[in-house]
Design a protein around this motif. Sequence first.
Motif, PDB file in Angstrom:
ATOM      1  N   VAL A  48      11.447  59.344  68.520  1.00 14.66           N
ATOM      2  CA  VAL A  48      12.217  60.586  68.544  1.00 14.66           C
ATOM      3  C   VAL A  48      13.441  60.396  67.662  1.00 14.66           C
ATOM      4  O   VAL A  48      14.127  59.376  67.739  1.00 14.66           O
ATOM      5  N   ARG A  49      13.686  61.370  66.802  1.00 17.39           N
ATOM      6  CA  ARG A  49      14.827  61.310  65.887  1.00 17.39           C
ATOM      7  C   ARG A  49      15.617  62.608  66.042  1.00 17.39           C
ATOM      8  O   ARG A  49      15.046  63.702  65.969  1.00 17.39           O
ATOM      9  N   TYR A  50      16.917  62.454  66.224  1.00 18.15           N
ATOM     10  CA  TYR A  50      17.750  63.593  66.626  1.00 18.15           C
ATOM     11  C   TYR A  50      18.996  63.639  65.758  1.00 18.15           C
ATOM     12  O   TYR A  50      19.860  62.769  65.854  1.00 18.15           O
ATOM     13  N   TRP A  51      19.062  64.642  64.886  1.00 15.03           N
ATOM     14  CA  TRP A  51      20.256  64.874  64.088  1.00 15.03           C
ATOM     15  C   TRP A  51      21.162  65.831  64.850  1.00 15.03           C
ATOM     16  O   TRP A  51      20.717  66.878  65.335  1.00 15.03           O
ATOM     17  N   ARG A  52      22.444  65.486  64.929  1.00 13.89           N
ATOM     18  CA  ARG A  52      23.415  66.323  65.645  1.00 13.89           C
ATOM     19  C   ARG A  52      24.595  66.556  64.695  1.00 13.89           C
ATOM     20  O   ARG A  52      25.406  65.657  64.452  1.00 13.89           O
ATOM     21  N   LEU A  53      24.718  67.768  64.187  1.00 10.95           N
ATOM     22  CA  LEU A  53      25.680  68.090  63.145  1.00 10.95           C
ATOM     23  C   LEU A  53      26.890  68.801  63.765  1.00 10.95           C
ATOM     24  O   LEU A  53      26.823  69.972  64.124  1.00 10.95           O
ATOM     25  N   HIS A  54      27.991  68.049  63.876  1.00 13.54           N
ATOM     26  CA  HIS A  54      29.193  68.574  64.519  1.00 13.54           C
ATOM     27  C   HIS A  54      30.078  69.382  63.575  1.00 13.54           C
ATOM     28  O   HIS A  54      30.984  70.084  64.018  1.00 13.54           O
ATOM     29  N   GLY A  55      29.826  69.250  62.267  1.00 17.15           N
ATOM     30  CA  GLY A  55      30.685  69.879  61.277  1.00 17.15           C
ATOM     31  C   GLY A  55      31.606  68.857  60.642  1.00 17.15           C
ATOM     32  O   GLY A  55      32.294  68.123  61.331  1.00 17.15           O
ATOM     33  N   SER A  56      31.603  68.815  59.311  1.00 18.93           N
ATOM     34  CA  SER A  56      32.511  67.904  58.610  1.00 18.93           C
ATOM     35  C   SER A  56      32.899  68.546  57.274  1.00 18.93           C
ATOM     36  O   SER A  56      32.099  69.260  56.663  1.00 18.93           O
ATOM     37  N   PRO A  57      34.153  68.371  56.860  1.00 19.88           N
ATOM     38  CA  PRO A  57      35.141  67.404  57.372  1.00 19.88           C
ATOM     39  C   PRO A  57      35.849  67.830  58.663  1.00 19.88           C
ATOM     40  O   PRO A  57      36.360  66.982  59.369  1.00 19.88           O
ATOM     41  N   ARG A  58      35.881  69.117  58.988  1.00 15.22           N
ATOM     42  CA  ARG A  58      36.565  69.552  60.201  1.00 15.22           C
ATOM     43  C   ARG A  58      35.544  69.733  61.317  1.00 15.22           C
ATOM     44  O   ARG A  58      34.741  70.670  61.296  1.00 15.22           O
ATOM     45  N   ILE A  59      35.588  68.843  62.296  1.00 12.31           N
ATOM     46  CA  ILE A  59      34.605  68.837  63.357  1.00 12.31           C
ATOM     47  C   ILE A  59      34.625  70.157  64.125  1.00 12.31           C
ATOM     48  O   ILE A  59      35.693  70.710  64.406  1.00 12.31           O
ATOM     49  N   TYR A  60      33.439  70.670  64.401  1.00 13.85           N
ATOM     50  CA  TYR A  60      33.165  71.929  65.114  1.00 13.85           C
ATOM     51  C   TYR A  60      33.416  73.180  64.273  1.00 13.85           C
ATOM     52  O   TYR A  60      32.971  74.258  64.639  1.00 13.85           O
ATOM     53  N   TYR A  61      34.136  73.067  63.169  1.00 15.12           N
ATOM     54  CA  TYR A  61      34.515  74.239  62.384  1.00 15.12           C
ATOM     55  C   TYR A  61      33.840  74.322  61.022  1.00 15.12           C
ATOM     56  O   TYR A  61      33.509  75.411  60.562  1.00 15.12           O
ATOM     57  N   SER A  62      33.651  73.190  60.359  1.00 13.68           N
ATOM     58  CA  SER A  62      33.206  73.221  58.961  1.00 13.68           C
ATOM     59  C   SER A  62      31.779  73.729  58.814  1.00 13.68           C
ATOM     60  O   SER A  62      30.901  73.429  59.633  1.00 13.68           O
ATOM     61  N   ASP A  63      31.567  74.480  57.750  1.00 18.04           N
ATOM     62  CA  ASP A  63      30.244  74.947  57.355  1.00 18.04           C
ATOM     63  C   ASP A  63      29.557  73.837  56.551  1.00 18.04           C
ATOM     64  O   ASP A  63      30.216  72.977  55.959  1.00 18.04           O
ATOM     65  N   TYR A  64      28.219  73.839  56.534  1.00 11.37           N
ATOM     66  CA  TYR A  64      27.470  72.918  55.687  1.00 11.37           C
ATOM     67  C   TYR A  64      26.935  73.703  54.490  1.00 11.37           C
ATOM     68  O   TYR A  64      26.302  74.752  54.671  1.00 11.37           O
ATOM     69  N   ASP A  65      27.209  73.191  53.286  1.00 16.40           N
ATOM     70  CA  ASP A  65      26.748  73.916  52.102  1.00 16.40           C
ATOM     71  C   ASP A  65      25.259  73.674  51.892  1.00 16.40           C
ATOM     72  O   ASP A  65      24.636  72.830  52.533  1.00 16.40           O
ATOM     73  N   MET A  66      24.680  74.444  50.979  1.00 13.16           N
ATOM     74  CA  MET A  66      23.231  74.412  50.786  1.00 13.16           C
ATOM     75  C   MET A  66      22.745  73.039  50.323  1.00 13.16           C
ATOM     76  O   MET A  66      21.646  72.611  50.706  1.00 13.16           O
ATOM     77  N   ASN A  67      23.529  72.343  49.539  1.00 21.71           N
ATOM     78  CA  ASN A  67      23.107  71.008  49.106  1.00 21.71           C
ATOM     79  C   ASN A  67      22.931  70.073  50.303  1.00 21.71           C
ATOM     80  O   ASN A  67      21.940  69.324  50.386  1.00 21.71           O
ATOM     81  N   ARG A  68      23.894  70.107  51.221  1.00 23.47           N
ATOM     82  CA  ARG A  68      23.790  69.265  52.420  1.00 23.47           C
ATOM     83  C   ARG A  68      22.576  69.658  53.257  1.00 23.47           C
ATOM     84  O   ARG A  68      21.868  68.805  53.808  1.00 23.47           O
ATOM     85  N   LEU A  69      22.333  70.948  53.362  1.00 22.94           N
ATOM     86  CA  LEU A  69      21.217  71.422  54.181  1.00 22.94           C
ATOM     87  C   LEU A  69      19.874  71.058  53.551  1.00 22.94           C
ATOM     88  O   LEU A  69      18.912  70.735  54.258  1.00 22.94           O
ATOM     89  N   GLN A  70      19.803  71.081  52.221  1.00 24.07           N
ATOM     90  CA  GLN A  70      18.563  70.697  51.555  1.00 24.07           C
ATOM     91  C   GLN A  70      18.260  69.213  51.758  1.00 24.07           C
ATOM     92  O   GLN A  70      17.102  68.833  52.001  1.00 24.07           O
ATOM     93  N   VAL A  71      19.290  68.380  51.678  1.00 19.04           N
ATOM     94  CA  VAL A  71      19.104  66.951  51.936  1.00 19.04           C
ATOM     95  C   VAL A  71      18.643  66.730  53.373  1.00 19.04           C
ATOM     96  O   VAL A  71      17.733  65.934  53.644  1.00 19.04           O
ATOM     97  N   LEU A  72      19.258  67.441  54.290  1.00 19.78           N
ATOM     98  CA  LEU A  72      18.882  67.314  55.699  1.00 19.78           C
ATOM     99  C   LEU A  72      17.450  67.765  55.928  1.00 19.78           C
ATOM    100  O   LEU A  72      16.685  67.096  56.645  1.00 19.78           O
ATOM    101  N   ALA A  73      17.057  68.875  55.340  1.00 19.26           N
ATOM    102  CA  ALA A  73      15.686  69.369  55.498  1.00 19.26           C
ATOM    103  C   ALA A  73      14.674  68.363  54.971  1.00 19.26           C
ATOM    104  O   ALA A  73      13.589  68.179  55.559  1.00 19.26           O
ATOM    105  N   ALA A  74      15.010  67.692  53.886  1.00 19.06           N
ATOM    106  CA  ALA A  74      14.107  66.677  53.340  1.00 19.06           C
ATOM    107  C   ALA A  74      13.948  65.510  54.309  1.00 19.06           C
ATOM    108  O   ALA A  74      12.845  64.973  54.496  1.00 19.06           O
TER     109      ALA A  74
END
Length: 246
Positions: A178-204
Amino acid sequence: MPGSVYVGTAGWSVPREYGAMFPEPGTHLQRYATQLTAVEINSSFYRPHQPQTYLRWAQSVPPAFRFSIKMPKLITHVQRLQNCEALLDEFFSQCLQLGDKLGCLLIQLPPSLAYDAVVTAEFFRILRQRYFGSVVLEPRHETWRAASGLLIEHRIGRVAADPSPITGGTTPGGWSGVRYWRLHGSPRIYYSDYDMNRLQVLAAKIQLSAQAGAETWCIFDNTASGFALGNALSVRALSGPWFDGD
């Protein structure tokens, strides 16, 4: 066989700006579950829920939908994994009403809790006497890097957290089933948005995990400014056929 993929958010609120994407009638949970196949329940960390509440939630969602449940702080932060048999029994008497909709247990530890092999082994032993399903651990003290062997022995994955206070903690560890990614938001925890580049890397990474046969979770916890839902929907779209484990 590829592993199942579950993408969702911490909680099932639907910010107003996404309302048009969830036009179906029903409760917030029912509407949420039309677009995503998982949600992480954090409120269980702060207070117990009645068994009937878990049962109602389970009956509100489609067959493929799964819940991740955060273990109560009485166990992790107050008892610090010790002498908590009765608390575990109480917790499971409630959340097991989810039936097969209970997908994973999340154990998040306090930053002050260092790794103790004896205490941890005993806790995992009594936990596994009561629950055989998927379990993941989110430690926040550097010493937990030494726990890999024990995690593997008890079939427990280590959360890949962003951000993580642990060296290497942004990559899944422990048991690889089982593998579990938990994205809290960075650089500002709980607040920051993830841009499309980060999301594409994560999806891969999610696709590779599914190809390896692992049960794969991706939960966005950057809910304070409402970005979590949009990020989850983007990863769902980017994950393509892997989203439902096909």
